[in-house]
Design an enzyme around this catalytic site. Structure first.
Site, PDB file in Angstrom:
ATOM      1  N   PRO A 197      60.593  74.075  11.529  1.00  0.00           N
ATOM      2  CA  PRO A 197      59.658  73.147  12.173  1.00  0.00           C
ATOM      3  C   PRO A 197      60.036  71.673  12.027  1.00  0.00           C
ATOM      4  O   PRO A 197      59.968  70.912  12.998  1.00  0.00           O
ATOM      5  CB  PRO A 197      58.335  73.435  11.453  1.00  0.00           C
ATOM      6  CG  PRO A 197      58.468  74.829  10.966  1.00  0.00           C
ATOM      7  CD  PRO A 197      59.924  75.019  10.635  1.00  0.00           C
ATOM      8  N   LYS A 198      60.448  71.264  10.845  1.00  0.00           N
ATOM      9  CA  LYS A 198      60.757  69.850  10.632  1.00  0.00           C
ATOM     10  C   LYS A 198      61.996  69.425  11.406  1.00  0.00           C
ATOM     11  O   LYS A 198      62.028  68.371  12.049  1.00  0.00           O
ATOM     12  CB  LYS A 198      60.910  69.566   9.135  1.00  0.00           C
ATOM     13  CG  LYS A 198      61.054  68.103   8.793  1.00  0.00           C
ATOM     14  CD  LYS A 198      62.512  67.683   8.770  1.00  0.00           C
ATOM     15  CE  LYS A 198      62.631  66.195   8.502  1.00  0.00           C
ATOM     16  NZ  LYS A 198      64.052  65.779   8.533  1.00  0.00           N
ATOM     17  N   VAL A 199      63.048  70.225  11.299  1.00  0.00           N
ATOM     18  CA  VAL A 199      64.295  69.887  11.992  1.00  0.00           C
ATOM     19  C   VAL A 199      64.099  69.947  13.505  1.00  0.00           C
ATOM     20  O   VAL A 199      64.626  69.107  14.243  1.00  0.00           O
ATOM     21  CB  VAL A 199      65.435  70.818  11.531  1.00  0.00           C
ATOM     22  CG1 VAL A 199      66.663  70.672  12.420  1.00  0.00           C
ATOM     23  CG2 VAL A 199      65.800  70.506  10.078  1.00  0.00           C
ATOM     24  N   CYS A 238      62.666  66.732  14.557  1.00  0.00           N
ATOM     25  CA  CYS A 238      63.664  65.656  14.543  1.00  0.00           C
ATOM     26  C   CYS A 238      64.536  65.707  15.797  1.00  0.00           C
ATOM     27  O   CYS A 238      64.830  64.680  16.409  1.00  0.00           O
ATOM     28  CB  CYS A 238      64.547  65.760  13.293  1.00  0.00           C
ATOM     29  SG  CYS A 238      63.740  65.214  11.784  1.00  0.00           S
TER      30      CYS A 238
END
Length: 271
Positions: free
Chosen positions: A200-202, A205
């Site tokens: 989710p975080k990548v 980004c």
DNA sequence: TACCAGGAGATCC
DNA sequence: GGATCTCATGGT
């Protein structure tokens, strides 16, 4: 040669190129930044409050890359106290519009890693793929990167991310990132999550820095830190994202970049 | 030495 | 769906 001249309050290389969204720029003794993006060498010289940005290619490309046509001030007409402080602190910060494939691989490498190491690994990958002695080497295309072996990438310091990089490079060769930039943010994220090493975080980004989805709000350790300490919010990444969507709106990702920079500069690690 | 870094995958229930 | 463990590597 395209030449763009900015006031430092609109584009500050000292802030932009150290903000952890790109990893391929460095500053010389005179304060001039050099790097490479879209396969082209870039210099950004700072003289007082004036910034001179130079690169080959059409001016439109670099106006888009630097995101300098957009008025960030109008995006957040009534910021809360925390965001207002972050906007003032990061004056001249911009969310770059980078190449999707480079962003994909760079942020796979970023997982559970620190910025100096990320930069080093990426630089060694580029140099290895280029096989030459040129001063500045471009980021490789998917096919070239996928042709490296897992052992090669481990030798360059990629560690356990080596197989993720190779698998994702292969998948990227069959991916139309232009389409992912055009579809709704949620659909783009669902597609990005299919890449090995992209969570989710990548995914956020890549959506933000590589596809131009300004509503993407990457939640990392610094974002949880600032939301806990400055907003009194200690929730899961999912709860944090929904808070951000409600609080910062459809340009939450730009707010995120300012908050990230503000947190790194003012909050203690581990706080 | 233990902990941390712009987290994610695998496995558990 | 969420909780927990492990995953290289270099710096502190």
């Amino acid at each position: 040669m395209a030449q763009l001249v900015f006031d430092r309050s609109r584009f500050d290389p000292d802030t932009v190129f150290q903000s952890g969204q790109t990893f391929r720029f460095s500053r010389d003794e005179r304060g001039t930044w050099r790097g490479i993006a879209h396969g082209t060498e870039i210099t950004a010289a700072v003289r007082g409050d004036t910034v001179t940005f130079e690169a080959d290619g059409p001016e439109d490309l670099w106006r888009r890359y630097t995101d300098t046509d957009r008025d960030y001030g109008s995006l957040f007409p009534n910021p809360d106290d925390v965001l207002a402080s972050a906007l003032a602190y990061g004056k001249g910060l911009r969310v770059l519009r980078q190449e999707p494939f480079e962003t994909l691989i760079s942020f796979i490498i970023s997982a559970n890693n620190n910025i100096p190491r990320i930069s080093g690994i990426i630089e060694r990958i580029c140099r290895t793929c280029a096989r030459g002695a040129k001063e500045a080497v471009p980021f490789p295309d998917p096919g070239t990167l996928a042709s490296l072996g897992e052992a090669d990438l481990r030798a360059l310091g990629a560690g356990y991310r080596a197989p993720y990089i190779i698998e994702s490079a292969k998948r990227a060769a069959d991916t139309d990132f232009g389409t992912l930039a055009a579809v709704p943010y949620e659909d783009a994220v669902q597609e990005l999550l299919k890449f090995k090493g992209v969570g989710p975080k990548v995914a956020d980004c890549i959506a933000l820095f590589g596809l131009g989805h300004a509503q993407a709000f990457p939640v990392d350790v610094w974002m949880r830190r600032i939301l806990k300490n400055l907003y009194g919010l200690a929730g899961s990444p999912k709860q944090v994202r929904s808070f951000a969507e409600e609080r910062f709106g459809k340009h939450a990702g730009i707010a995120q970049q300012y908050l990230f920079h503000y947190a790194r500069g003012t909050l203690a690690p581990g706080s």
